[in-house]
Scaffold this motif. Structure first.
Motif, PDB file in Angstrom:
ATOM      1  N   SER A 113       0.835  -1.202   0.000  1.00  0.00           N
ATOM      2  CA  SER A 113       0.000   0.000   0.000  1.00  0.00           C
ATOM      3  C   SER A 113       0.866   1.247   0.000  1.00  0.00           C
ATOM      4  CB  SER A 113      -0.946   0.006   1.209  1.00  0.00           C
ATOM      5  OG  SER A 113      -0.217  -0.018   2.427  1.00  0.00           O
ATOM      6  N   LEU A 114       0.208   2.397  -0.303  1.00  0.00           N
ATOM      7  CA  LEU A 114       0.870   3.703  -0.358  1.00  0.00           C
ATOM      8  C   LEU A 114       2.041   3.706  -1.332  1.00  0.00           C
ATOM      9  CD1 LEU A 114       0.888   4.566   3.461  1.00  0.00           C
ATOM     10  CD2 LEU A 114      -0.809   5.213   1.735  1.00  0.00           C
ATOM     11  N   MET A 115       1.871   3.028  -2.444  1.00  0.00           N
ATOM     12  CA  MET A 115       2.926   2.951  -3.455  1.00  0.00           C
ATOM     13  C   MET A 115       2.875   4.201  -4.324  1.00  0.00           C
ATOM     14  SD  MET A 115       4.038   0.016  -2.550  1.00  0.00           S
ATOM     15  CE  MET A 115       5.169  -0.410  -3.847  1.00  0.00           C
ATOM     16  N   PRO A 116       4.029   4.717  -4.801  1.00  0.00           N
ATOM     17  CA  PRO A 116       4.057   5.903  -5.675  1.00  0.00           C
ATOM     18  C   PRO A 116       3.281   5.654  -6.953  1.00  0.00           C
ATOM     19  CG  PRO A 116       6.254   5.380  -4.856  1.00  0.00           C
ATOM     20  CD  PRO A 116       5.380   4.224  -4.495  1.00  0.00           C
ATOM     21  N   LEU A 117       2.541   6.681  -7.387  1.00  0.00           N
ATOM     22  CA  LEU A 117       1.740   6.509  -8.599  1.00  0.00           C
ATOM     23  C   LEU A 117       2.266   7.372  -9.743  1.00  0.00           C
ATOM     24  CD1 LEU A 117      -0.695   5.335 -10.028  1.00  0.00           C
ATOM     25  CD2 LEU A 117      -2.077   7.240  -9.129  1.00  0.00           C
ATOM     26  N   ASP A 118       2.338   8.730  -9.508  1.00  0.00           N
ATOM     27  CA  ASP A 118       2.745   9.612 -10.606  1.00  0.00           C
ATOM     28  C   ASP A 118       4.125  10.219 -10.399  1.00  0.00           C
ATOM     29  OD1 ASP A 118       1.927  11.039  -8.468  1.00  0.00           O
ATOM     30  OD2 ASP A 118       0.854  12.584  -9.607  1.00  0.00           O
ATOM     31  N   ARG A 119       4.697   9.998  -9.209  1.00  0.00           N
ATOM     32  CA  ARG A 119       6.045  10.501  -8.942  1.00  0.00           C
ATOM     33  C   ARG A 119       6.686   9.670  -7.846  1.00  0.00           C
ATOM     34  NH1 ARG A 119       6.124  13.475  -4.247  1.00  0.00           N
ATOM     35  NH2 ARG A 119       4.072  14.081  -3.406  1.00  0.00           N
ATOM     36  N   THR A 120       8.012   9.768  -7.764  1.00  0.00           N
ATOM     37  CA  THR A 120       8.738   9.025  -6.752  1.00  0.00           C
ATOM     38  C   THR A 120       8.735   9.815  -5.454  1.00  0.00           C
ATOM     39  OG1 THR A 120      10.162   8.076  -8.438  1.00  0.00           O
ATOM     40  CG2 THR A 120      10.957   7.962  -6.173  1.00  0.00           C
ATOM     41  N   PHE A 121       8.556   9.120  -4.355  1.00  0.00           N
ATOM     42  CA  PHE A 121       8.607   9.773  -3.050  1.00  0.00           C
ATOM     43  C   PHE A 121      10.071  10.011  -2.674  1.00  0.00           C
ATOM     44  CE2 PHE A 121       4.525   7.308  -1.979  1.00  0.00           C
ATOM     45  CZ  PHE A 121       3.747   8.272  -2.623  1.00  0.00           C
ATOM     46  N   ASP A 164      12.404  15.526  -0.115  1.00  0.00           N
ATOM     47  CA  ASP A 164      11.899  16.830  -0.499  1.00  0.00           C
ATOM     48  C   ASP A 164      10.441  16.772  -0.961  1.00  0.00           C
ATOM     49  OD1 ASP A 164      14.371  17.957   0.084  1.00  0.00           O
ATOM     50  OD2 ASP A 164      15.127  17.543  -1.956  1.00  0.00           O
ATOM     51  N   ARG A 165      10.100  15.689  -1.523  1.00  0.00           N
ATOM     52  CA  ARG A 165       8.712  15.519  -1.989  1.00  0.00           C
ATOM     53  C   ARG A 165       8.166  14.239  -1.344  1.00  0.00           C
ATOM     54  NH1 ARG A 165       8.534  16.300  -8.384  1.00  0.00           N
ATOM     55  NH2 ARG A 165       6.314  16.522  -7.862  1.00  0.00           N
ATOM     56  N   GLN A 166       7.823  14.402  -0.097  1.00  0.00           N
ATOM     57  CA  GLN A 166       7.475  13.233   0.708  1.00  0.00           C
ATOM     58  C   GLN A 166       6.115  12.635   0.288  1.00  0.00           C
ATOM     59  OE1 GLN A 166       7.628  14.306   4.824  1.00  0.00           O
ATOM     60  NE2 GLN A 166       9.866  14.579   4.844  1.00  0.00           N
ATOM     61  N   GLY A 167       5.970  11.367   0.651  1.00  0.00           N
ATOM     62  CA  GLY A 167       4.711  10.641   0.405  1.00  0.00           C
ATOM     63  C   GLY A 167       4.792   9.280   1.065  1.00  0.00           C
ATOM     64  N   GLY A 168       3.699   8.689   1.243  1.00  0.00           N
ATOM     65  CA  GLY A 168       3.677   7.349   1.811  1.00  0.00           C
ATOM     66  C   GLY A 168       3.881   7.345   3.310  1.00  0.00           C
ATOM     67  N   PRO A 169       4.847   6.665   3.847  1.00  0.00           N
ATOM     68  CA  PRO A 169       5.795   5.841   3.074  1.00  0.00           C
ATOM     69  C   PRO A 169       5.143   4.536   2.592  1.00  0.00           C
ATOM     70  CG  PRO A 169       6.189   5.519   5.397  1.00  0.00           C
ATOM     71  CD  PRO A 169       5.106   6.556   5.295  1.00  0.00           C
ATOM     72  N   PRO A 170       5.641   3.965   1.492  1.00  0.00           N
ATOM     73  CA  PRO A 170       5.123   2.661   1.040  1.00  0.00           C
ATOM     74  C   PRO A 170       5.315   1.603   2.123  1.00  0.00           C
ATOM     75  CG  PRO A 170       6.488   3.698  -0.648  1.00  0.00           C
ATOM     76  CD  PRO A 170       6.682   4.486   0.612  1.00  0.00           C
ATOM     77  N   GLN A 171       4.389   0.659   2.136  1.00  0.00           N
ATOM     78  CA  GLN A 171       4.521  -0.406   3.137  1.00  0.00           C
ATOM     79  C   GLN A 171       4.043  -1.739   2.567  1.00  0.00           C
ATOM     80  OE1 GLN A 171       2.048   1.274   6.288  1.00  0.00           O
ATOM     81  NE2 GLN A 171       0.468  -0.300   5.868  1.00  0.00           N
ATOM     82  N   PHE A 172       4.606  -2.768   3.130  1.00  0.00           N
ATOM     83  CA  PHE A 172       4.256  -4.142   2.762  1.00  0.00           C
ATOM     84  C   PHE A 172       3.600  -4.808   3.971  1.00  0.00           C
ATOM     85  CE2 PHE A 172       5.530  -8.609   3.190  1.00  0.00           C
ATOM     86  CZ  PHE A 172       4.933  -9.151   2.055  1.00  0.00           C
ATOM     87  N   ASP A 173       2.442  -5.440   3.743  1.00  0.00           N
ATOM     88  CA  ASP A 173       1.698  -6.083   4.831  1.00  0.00           C
ATOM     89  C   ASP A 173       1.498  -7.570   4.522  1.00  0.00           C
ATOM     90  OD1 ASP A 173       0.770  -3.710   6.557  1.00  0.00           O
ATOM     91  OD2 ASP A 173       0.171  -3.110   4.522  1.00  0.00           O
ATOM     92  N   ALA A 174       1.692  -8.390   5.528  1.00  0.00           N
ATOM     93  CA  ALA A 174       1.417  -9.829   5.430  1.00  0.00           C
ATOM     94  C   ALA A 174       0.703 -10.253   6.706  1.00  0.00           C
ATOM     95  CB  ALA A 174       2.705 -10.626   5.253  1.00  0.00           C
TER      96      ALA A 174
END
Length: 455
Positions: free
Chosen positions: A100-108, A111-121
């Motif tokens: 989830s929270l994976m980058p879609l139109d730009r890389t996190f 300086d340009r924060q997002g997410g952070p991406p995460q992996f769930d099991a």
């Protein structure tokens, strides 16, 4: 109730004749080799068609082996056992993997924060089968299902055995009646020769020759009718034995009764039937299963409880400048039985219980009538057999032969000859019928009781 461990199971053991059945490599049902008749090994080596002889035991065993209805009923047991296996299986765990929270139109980036991406099991598994005894209740219901299938199979075998025995004695009776008709025809033919000799000598008129011819014509029709009856009885037996094609069959046995069995009292026979009739036992097991199904549906009304545990990996270094992090979580999902509390299935299970009680009561009422009829029929056949004068048949035969001799010497009339022959014929027919009725009523009583109590 402990949902992990089912109550101790006491299987319903089938009767002895059912235990002879076993599975073979081709998933068919076989019978003991010492009893079974192999039609393949008995093919005649010459073009002449040879009849295959069956005694009573071979008729029963071959009929059981050849009946597809029995094979079908036997498979019902395996299906019920499969349902029992299914009822005892534990539920499978549920494994989930997601990102989830994976980058879609730009890389996190920092300086340009997002997410952070995460992996769930995560992994989850329901435990309401254990908490509320759902699995144990399902196993009890499945055990009763196996018992019902076994009882219904036993009842199918009971009916098939009764049909085979009845067909066997029907053939014996038809054979005896045909032999008697042929004997009667041969005797009338001898009388005709006597009349023709006397006509040639002028001792009697031709009217007696015409009269004896009419009797012979009637005798021929009787022989033909008896042949058709025997053919019909043999065809019925062939169908029961599962014999197709141009294969003739014959039976080996006798209608003679060496030691007549003592008739049963109605109450004793009814009590034995209550203990041994597999169809009655099946209804009783259905009643038990209906009670078990009510308990099962009431337990199924309890909510589903699914605990779960999971692992999460957060990729923070690139997205927000913090080190990547590992974490875990736990939870439980509970279905709240606010509207659906399994009301419909519980009501249906209770209705099935009432229906099962009614079916059992109806069968007991019908059984009482069946036992009453079977006991009285055997008692009547027994009385006729016991009271039958053993010398009556010999007396009728002696009278016939002596009148025939006297007629040949001119001391008796043709009317007396025909009357003596008719008396002998009727006496012999009653002799055959009384013994056939004895064996038929005896087998019917055993079938009604569900056990061989008379032999």
């Amino acid at each position: 109730m402990n949902g992990c461990v089912a109550p101790a199971y006491q299987p319903l053991l089938p009767p002895t004749y059912m235990q002879d059945f076993k599975r073979t490599a081709d998933d068919s049902v076989s019978v003991p080799e010492a009893e079974a008749v192999s039609l393949k090994d008995e093919k005649p080596s010459s073009p002449q068609i040879q009849a295959k002889e069956f005694n009573l035991n071979q008729v029963i065993q071959t009929a059981l082996k050849a009946d597809p209805v029995i094979l079908s009923a036997f498979e019902n047991i395996h299906q019920a056992e499969a349902d029992l296996i299914t009822a005892g299986l534990l539920p499978n765990p549920d494994v989930s993997v997601s990102g989830s929270l994976m980058p879609l139109d730009r890389t996190f980036t920092v300086d340009r924060q997002g997410g952070p991406p995460q992996f769930d099991a995560g992994i989850s598994m329901p435990i309401d089968w254990f908490l509320f005894g759902k699995r144990a209740a399902a196993i009890v219901s499945g055990q009763h299902g196996v018992d019902i299938a076994a009882a219904e199979f036993a009842n199918t075998v009971r009916l098939r055995i009764a049909s085979a025995i009845s067909a066997f004695y029907t053939v014996l009776e038809a054979q005896a009646m045909l032999e008697l008709a042929q004997e009667n025809n041969a005797n009338l033919t001898r009388v005709e020769q006597i009349i023709l000799n006397r006509v040639a000598l002028g001792g009697v008129g031709t009217i007696e020759a015409d009269r004896i011819r009419l009797s012979i014509f009637s005798s021929h029709r009787d022989v033909h009718a008896r042949e058709l009856e025997l053919n019909a009885a043999l065809n019925q037996l062939r169908a029961l034995l599962g014999i197709a094609g141009n294969v003739q069959v014959a039976v080996k046995g006798s209608l003679d009764v060496a030691d007549p069995a003592t008739p049963l009292e109605i109450e004793k026979a009814f009590k034995l039937a209550e203990e041994n009739r597999p169809d009655l036992l099946s209804l009783q097991r259905q009643l038990d299963k209906a009670n078990a199904d009510i308990a099962l549906e009431e337990r199924n009304a309890y909510p589903q409880v699914v605990p779960k545990i999971g692992y999460t990996r957060q990729f923070q270094q690139q997205a927000i400048g913090y080190p990547d992090a590992n974490s875990w979580g736990a939870g439980v999902d509970i279905v709240v039985p606010l509207f659906d509390r399994n009301q419909g299935n519980i009501a249906k299970a209770r209705s099935v219980l009432i229906q099962s009680r009614a079916n059992l009561q109806a069968q007991l009422t019908a059984l009482r009538s069946e036992i009453d009829q079977a006991v009285k029929a055997f008692a009547s056949a027994h009385q006729v057999l016991v009271n039958d004068d053993p010398g009556q048949l010999d007396a009728a035969k002696n009278v016939r032969d002596k009148i025939n001799q006297a007629y040949e010497l001119g001391g008796k009339t043709l009317i007396e000859v025909l009357d003596a022959q008719r008396t002998y014929l009727e006496t012999y027919r009653l002799h055959i019928t009384s013994r056939s009725s004895y064996w038929h009523s005896l087998s019917q009583l055993n079938a009604a009781v569900g056990k061989e109590v008379l032999r």
